[in-house]
Structure formats: structure tokens, C-alpha cells
Design a protein around this motif. Sequence first.
Motif, short mmCIF file in Angstrom:
data_model
loop_
_atom_site.label_atom_id
_atom_site.label_comp_id
_atom_site.label_asym_id
_atom_site.label_seq_id
_atom_site.Cartn_x
_atom_site.Cartn_y
_atom_site.Cartn_z
N UNK A 15 -2.69 -4.02 -14.12
CA UNK A 15 -1.66 -4.94 -13.63
C UNK A 15 -2.14 -6.39 -13.49
N UNK A 16 -3.40 -6.67 -13.81
CA UNK A 16 -3.95 -8.01 -13.58
C UNK A 16 -3.30 -9.10 -14.43
N UNK A 21 3.35 -1.09 -13.74
CA UNK A 21 3.26 0.33 -14.10
C UNK A 21 4.52 0.74 -14.85
N UNK A 22 5.66 0.22 -14.43
CA UNK A 22 6.93 0.52 -15.10
C UNK A 22 6.90 0.03 -16.55
N UNK A 31 6.82 8.64 -18.59
CA UNK A 31 7.51 8.36 -17.33
C UNK A 31 6.61 7.54 -16.40
N UNK A 32 7.25 6.68 -15.63
CA UNK A 32 6.53 5.86 -14.65
C UNK A 32 5.75 6.75 -13.67
N UNK A 33 6.35 7.85 -13.25
CA UNK A 33 5.68 8.75 -12.30
C UNK A 33 4.38 9.31 -12.87
N UNK A 34 4.37 9.60 -14.17
CA UNK A 34 3.17 10.14 -14.80
C UNK A 34 2.07 9.07 -14.83
#
Length: 73
Positions: A15-16, A21-22, A31-34
Motif C-alpha cells: 500500500x506504500x 487492498x481493494x 476477492x478483497x477478503x482473500x
Amino acid sequence: MIVVKNPQKLKEDLIKDGNTITGIAKSSGYFKAYISSIVTGVRNPNEKVAIGICELLGEQFETYFLLEMFTNK
């Protein structure tokens, strides 16, 4: 089995550059959850996801992941 060495570092590196994540999940087709469960250390990635993460970050597999061998006794 592929294991994340340091989930916090993996998450920080993902994320830097303004990634989310999405966004990573959408671009990778998962999937985002994974993806979230991988970067929090809850789940381990499959080979395709681990390689995709390394390609996205421009890093070697060993930077973020370990291959853990186990045997049935």
C-alpha cells in the motif's frame, strides 16, 4: 506450502505507493477478503498469488515468502 514471512511488511509495501487492498484484489482477480487475509497472516497464498504479488512489487519471492515443507507422520 507458501508462508508469508512478515505480513506487516508485505502489507506496508503493497500500500506504500497509494495502492489499496481493494485495488490489488481487483487487478489480480481475487476477492478483497482473500488478499486481506494473506497480508494479515491469516491465510497463506497459493503459488499464483504469491508470484503475482512479487511481480507487482518488483521483488524476489524470498523477500516476502517461504516455502514450508511438511510431512505426514
